[in-house]
Design an enzyme around this catalytic site. Structure first.
Site, mmCIF file in Angstrom:
data_model
loop_
_atom_site.group_PDB
_atom_site.id
_atom_site.type_symbol
_atom_site.label_atom_id
_atom_site.label_comp_id
_atom_site.label_asym_id
_atom_site.label_seq_id
_atom_site.Cartn_x
_atom_site.Cartn_y
_atom_site.Cartn_z
ATOM 1 N N GLN A 67 0.927 -1.321 -0.018
ATOM 2 C CA GLN A 67 0.050 -0.033 -0.018
ATOM 3 C C GLN A 67 0.856 1.137 0.054
ATOM 4 O OE1 GLN A 67 -2.931 -1.657 3.350
ATOM 5 N NE2 GLN A 67 -4.033 0.003 2.322
ATOM 6 N N HIS A 68 0.254 2.253 -0.135
ATOM 7 C CA HIS A 68 0.727 3.671 -0.248
ATOM 8 C C HIS A 68 1.537 4.339 -1.188
ATOM 9 C CE1 HIS A 68 -1.245 3.228 3.831
ATOM 10 N NE2 HIS A 68 -0.303 2.589 4.329
ATOM 11 N N ASP B 106 -2.485 -4.687 0.117
ATOM 12 C CA ASP B 106 -2.012 -6.285 0.625
ATOM 13 C C ASP B 106 -2.536 -6.644 2.105
ATOM 14 O OD1 ASP B 106 -0.719 -4.220 2.293
ATOM 15 O OD2 ASP B 106 1.275 -5.009 1.909
#
EC number: 2.7.1.17
Length: 463
Positions: free
Chosen positions: A71-72, A227
Site C-alpha cells: 500500500q501507499h 496487501d
C-alpha cells in the site's frame, strides 16, 4: 475447469498463484524478487510480474486475475502515462515532516480523522505528494495522475489504455489520505492540499467484485486491493478476528463495521475488500527485528527461537525501533536495550527480549483497536514471523487472546485469487474455499512484560 490468478506484489517479491476458481486448489505458481530500497522504478515491478507469470505458466488459459500489492506507494504519471519519477514506497520516511505539516495546516489530527479516517505520517501517500511538491516541484508539475502500486500493475495487465482507465478499490484508496472509507468518496481538496494547489487525476474506485478490464488473452481483471485487505480476504477473516501480520512491517487489522476516526493517527481507518471496514495499526519493525537479532547472535531463526524459549527476559527490555517507527510516529527513533545487568546479559535473554519487544508493539496496536470499540476475540497470526516457534508460543500471553496460526501460506495472493474468482462469478458474496489448517496457542496473560515495556517505550523518542 475455470482458472483464476492471484498476484501478490509485495515490498520484497512478486508471487503468482493460479487456482481452481471453484475449489481454490493451487494449480501452479511463480515468483520473482524485487530489489531492496524505499524508492523503486515501477518498471521493475512489471518485469518481476512478467517473470513470475512466465514461471506460473502465463495467463493464456486463465479466466480472471487480480492484484494485491503493497500500500501507499506514490506513482506519478504524466499525460502520456509515463512514470514521472521512481515510486516512493510506504517505508520511505523522508516525507515525515511533510506529513506533520499537513496535519497542522488542515487543523490537526481530529480534522484529518473526521475527514478521511487517516492522519498523515510518512507512509501515507498524501504526505509523499507534499514532499514531491516541495522538493521536486518540476515533477509535481508534470504529474497528470497519481496511482498506487496495485492500480498501476492492474493497469499494465489491461494494456495501460490511457489515464482514464486507471482503477483502484476502496481498500487501497483508503490508505492514501485523500479517500474516506466512511463516506466512500475521494477528498480531492486534500489531494490539492498535499500537492500545493495541483489536482492530478485519480483512479476510479471499483466495487468489491467489479470487472475493471481484460488482459490481452481475455482474462477478466478484478479490482485488486492493498496487501492487508487482500490478506484478510484470503483468510476469510470475519468480525471479531484480528489479523496480525509479522512481515517487513508489523500489521494489526480487524474486520468490522466500525469506521475508525483516531485523531492520534495510531489507527488508520482503512476499508477491506468486501465492503466493510479494516481499521489498521502498522509498525515499521517486525520480522526484520528477528533477522537483526539472529544475525547479532550468530544463529539462524530456529536457533533464535531456541534461545528465546530457554530463559525469561528477567527485566531486559528491547525497544525495536530499528528503522525508526511509524506507530508511534517516531521516524528518527532507534532501537534500545533497557535493564541490562550481569545476570541477564546472555544470548538467551537478548533473544527473549527481542521477541517480547516485537510482540509488545503489536499488543499496543490491539489495545488501540479495542479502545476504538472494535471486537477482538482472537488473533490470526500470519507472515514470515509466524514461522517462529518462539513467537507463536509467547504471543498469547502478551497479546492477551488465543492465537490461531494458519499453516504457512501466501494469503495476499490467495485473497487476490479469491477476488478474481468473485469478479468472474459476479455473485453478491465471494466464493467459499476450504480454510487452511491451523494451530491454536493459548496462555494466561502476562501483564508484567507489557508493563516493563511501557515504562521505557517512550524514552526512545528521537534517540
Amino acid at each position: 475447469m475455470a482458472l483464476v490468478a492471484g498476484i501478490d506484489s509485495s515490498t520484497q517479491s512478486c508471487k503468482v498463484f493460479v487456482r481452481d476458481a471453484d475449489s481454490g486448489e493451487v494449480v501452479r505458481r511463480g515468483r520473482a524478487r524485487h530489489p531492496d530500497g524505499t524508492e523503486i522504478g515501477p518498471a521493475v515491478w512489471k518485469a518481476a510480474l512478467e517473470t513470475a507469470l512466465d514461471e506460473a505458466g502465463g495467463l493464456d488459459d486463465v479466466d480472471a486475475v487480480a492484484v494485491g500489492a503493497q500500500q501507499h506507494g506514490m506513482i506519478c504519471l504524466d499525460e502520456s502515462g509515463e512514470v514521472v519519477r521512481p515510486a516512493l514506497l510506504w517505508n520511505d520516511t523522508r516525507s515525515a515532516s511533510s506529513g506533520a505539516d499537513l496535519v497542522e495546516e488542515f487543523g490537526g489530527g481530529q480534522a484529518w480523522a473526521d475527514a478521511v479516517g487517516v492522519v498523515p505520517v510518512a507512509a501515507i501517500t498524501v504526505a509523499k505528494l507534499r514532499w514531491l511538491a516541495d522538493h521536486e516541484p518540476e515533477n509535481a508539475d508534470r504529474t497528470a495522475a497519481v496511482c498506487l502500486p496495485h492500480d498501476w500493475l492492474s493497469w499494465q495487465l489491461g494494456g495501460a489504455a490511457g489515464l482514464d482507465s486507471l482503477a483502484t478499490d476502496r481498500g487501497d484508496a483508503s490508505g492514501t489520505g485523500y479517500y474516506s472509507a466512511r463516506t466512500d468518496a475521494y477528498r480531492e481538496d486534500l489531494l490539492e492540499l498535499g500537492m500545493r494547489g495541483r489536482r492530478p487525476r485519480l483512479p476510479r474506485v471499483a466495487g468489491p467484485y467489479d470487472r475493471i478490464g481484460e488482459t490481452a488473452s481475455g482474462a477478466v481483471i478484478g479490482p485488486g486491493t492493498g496487501d492487508n485487505a487482500a490478506a484478510a480476504l484470503g483468510l476469510a477473516a470475519k468480525v471479531g478476528d484480528v489479523v496480525v501480520s509479522v512481515g517487513t512491517s508489523g500489521v494489526v487489522s480487524a474486520v468490522t463495521d466500525i469506521a475508525a476516526a483516531d485523531p492520534s493517527g495510531i489507527i488508520a481507518g482503512f476499508a477491506d475488500a468486501t465492503g466493510r471496514q479494516l481499521p489498521l495499526v502498522c509498525t515499521l519493525n517486525a520480522a526484520r527485528v528477528l533477522d537483526a537479532t539472529a544475525s547479532l547472535l550468530g544463529v539462524d531463526h530456529d536457533g533464535l527461537s531456541r534461545l528465546a524459549l530457554s530463559t525469561p527476559s528477567e527485566g531486559l527490555v528491547l525497544i525495536p525501533y530499528f528503522e525508526g517507527e511509524r506507530t508511534p510516529n517516531r521516524p528518527d527513533a532507534s532501537g534500545a536495550l533497557h535493564g541490562l545487568r550481569l545476570g541477564n546479559s546472555t544470548p538467551g535473554h537478548l533473544a527473549r527480549a527481542a521477541l517480547e519487544g516485537l510482540l509488545c508493539g503489536l499488543a499496543d496496536g490491539i489495545d488501540a483497536l479495542r479502545t476504538a470499540g472494535v471486537d477482538t476475540r482472537r488473533v490470526l497470526l500470519i507472515g514470515g514471523g509466524a514461522q517462529s516457534a518462539a513467537l507463536c508460543e509467547l504471543a498469547p500471553a502478551i497479546l492477551g487472546v488465543p492465537i490461531v496460526v494458519p499453516e504457512p501460506g501466501e494469503y495476499v495472493a490467495d485473497g487476490a485469487a479469491r477476488q478474481a474468482a468473485w469478479a468472474l462469478a459476479g455473485t453478491p458474496e465471494p466464493p467459499q474455499w476450504a480454510s487452511a489448517r491451523a494451530r491454536t496457542f493459548e496462555a494466561d496473560p502476562n501483564p508484567e512484560i507489557r508493563e516493563r515495556y511501557a515504562e521505557v517505550r517512550d524514552l526512545t523518542e528521537g534517540v
